[in-house]
Design a protein around this motif. Structure first.
Motif, PDB file in Angstrom:
ATOM      1  N   LEU A  72       0.828  -1.214   0.000  1.00  0.00           N
ATOM      2  CA  LEU A  72       0.000   0.000   0.000  1.00  0.00           C
ATOM      3  C   LEU A  72       0.858   1.259   0.000  1.00  0.00           C
ATOM      4  CD1 LEU A  72      -2.980  -0.811   2.402  1.00  0.00           C
ATOM      5  CD2 LEU A  72      -3.060  -0.440  -0.057  1.00  0.00           C
ATOM      6  N   GLN A  73       1.922   1.239   0.792  1.00  0.00           N
ATOM      7  CA  GLN A  73       2.810   2.402   0.843  1.00  0.00           C
ATOM      8  C   GLN A  73       3.514   2.610  -0.501  1.00  0.00           C
ATOM      9  OE1 GLN A  73       5.146   1.207   4.227  1.00  0.00           O
ATOM     10  NE2 GLN A  73       3.843   2.345   5.673  1.00  0.00           N
ATOM     11  N   THR A  74       3.941   1.531  -1.127  1.00  0.00           N
ATOM     12  CA  THR A  74       4.586   1.623  -2.437  1.00  0.00           C
ATOM     13  C   THR A  74       3.604   2.143  -3.482  1.00  0.00           C
ATOM     14  OG1 THR A  74       6.064  -0.194  -1.861  1.00  0.00           O
ATOM     15  CG2 THR A  74       5.829   0.322  -4.209  1.00  0.00           C
ATOM     16  N   ALA A  75       2.367   1.654  -3.419  1.00  0.00           N
ATOM     17  CA  ALA A  75       1.344   2.106  -4.363  1.00  0.00           C
ATOM     18  C   ALA A  75       1.059   3.593  -4.178  1.00  0.00           C
ATOM     19  CB  ALA A  75       0.063   1.296  -4.174  1.00  0.00           C
ATOM     20  N   GLN A  76       0.988   4.037  -2.933  1.00  0.00           N
ATOM     21  CA  GLN A  76       0.713   5.448  -2.669  1.00  0.00           C
ATOM     22  C   GLN A  76       1.846   6.326  -3.195  1.00  0.00           C
ATOM     23  OE1 GLN A  76       0.331   6.507   1.460  1.00  0.00           O
ATOM     24  NE2 GLN A  76      -0.402   8.550   1.005  1.00  0.00           N
ATOM     25  N   SER A  77       3.070   5.931  -2.951  1.00  0.00           N
ATOM     26  CA  SER A  77       4.189   6.752  -3.428  1.00  0.00           C
ATOM     27  C   SER A  77       4.277   6.726  -4.955  1.00  0.00           C
ATOM     28  CB  SER A  77       5.488   6.299  -2.761  1.00  0.00           C
ATOM     29  OG  SER A  77       6.314   5.594  -3.582  1.00  0.00           O
ATOM     30  N   GLY A  78       3.997   5.582  -5.575  1.00  0.00           N
ATOM     31  CA  GLY A  78       4.002   5.506  -7.034  1.00  0.00           C
ATOM     32  C   GLY A  78       2.903   6.353  -7.648  1.00  0.00           C
ATOM     33  N   LEU A  79       1.731   6.350  -7.026  1.00  0.00           N
ATOM     34  CA  LEU A  79       0.622   7.150  -7.524  1.00  0.00           C
ATOM     35  C   LEU A  79       0.912   8.641  -7.362  1.00  0.00           C
ATOM     36  CD1 LEU A  79      -2.134   7.005  -8.815  1.00  0.00           C
ATOM     37  CD2 LEU A  79      -3.143   6.861  -6.547  1.00  0.00           C
ATOM     38  N   THR A  80       1.539   9.008  -6.260  1.00  0.00           N
ATOM     39  CA  THR A  80       1.918  10.409  -6.046  1.00  0.00           C
ATOM     40  C   THR A  80       2.882  10.871  -7.128  1.00  0.00           C
ATOM     41  OG1 THR A  80       1.587  10.216  -3.662  1.00  0.00           O
ATOM     42  CG2 THR A  80       2.968  12.030  -4.428  1.00  0.00           C
ATOM     43  N   GLN A  81       3.892  10.059  -7.415  1.00  0.00           N
ATOM     44  CA  GLN A  81       4.884  10.437  -8.432  1.00  0.00           C
ATOM     45  C   GLN A  81       4.247  10.498  -9.817  1.00  0.00           C
ATOM     46  OE1 GLN A  81       8.089  11.506  -7.959  1.00  0.00           O
ATOM     47  NE2 GLN A  81       7.865  12.041 -10.113  1.00  0.00           N
TER      48      GLN A  81
END
Length: 87
Positions: A14-23
């Motif tokens: 979830l944390q990886t997905a959130q950071s990828g979506l932010t970028q």
């Protein structure tokens, strides 16, 4: 080799997905090149490809988030089942 718990893997996903979506959102929101360049300008084509890549990355992050949420849901159900069996 250390194996992570399902909860830790789901949370990390979830944390990886959130950071990828932010970028990806930042990349999509970048301003377009100025309209003074000619349509045959190769940099304009590169900008278009970058926007497409950013949108694909956003979609990939969305799917990662959905899969991670499913991992957390399955982990929770499994723990609940184990507790019901023991009690």
């Amino acid at each position: 080799m250390q194996i992570q718990s399902a909860y830790a893997s789901g949370l990390q996903g979830l944390q990886t997905a959130q950071s990828g979506l932010t970028q990806a959102t930042i990349d999509v929101a970048k301003p377009a090149p100025s309209q003074t360049s000619s349509p045959q300008d190769p940099t304009q084509a590169v900008e278009q490809v970058d926007k497409i890549s950013a949108l694909l990355s956003a979609n990939e992050s969305l799917r990662l988030g959905e899969a991670s949420a499913k991992v957390l849901e399955t982990d929770s159900e499994t723990i609940g089942t184990l507790i019901n069996i023991k009690v």
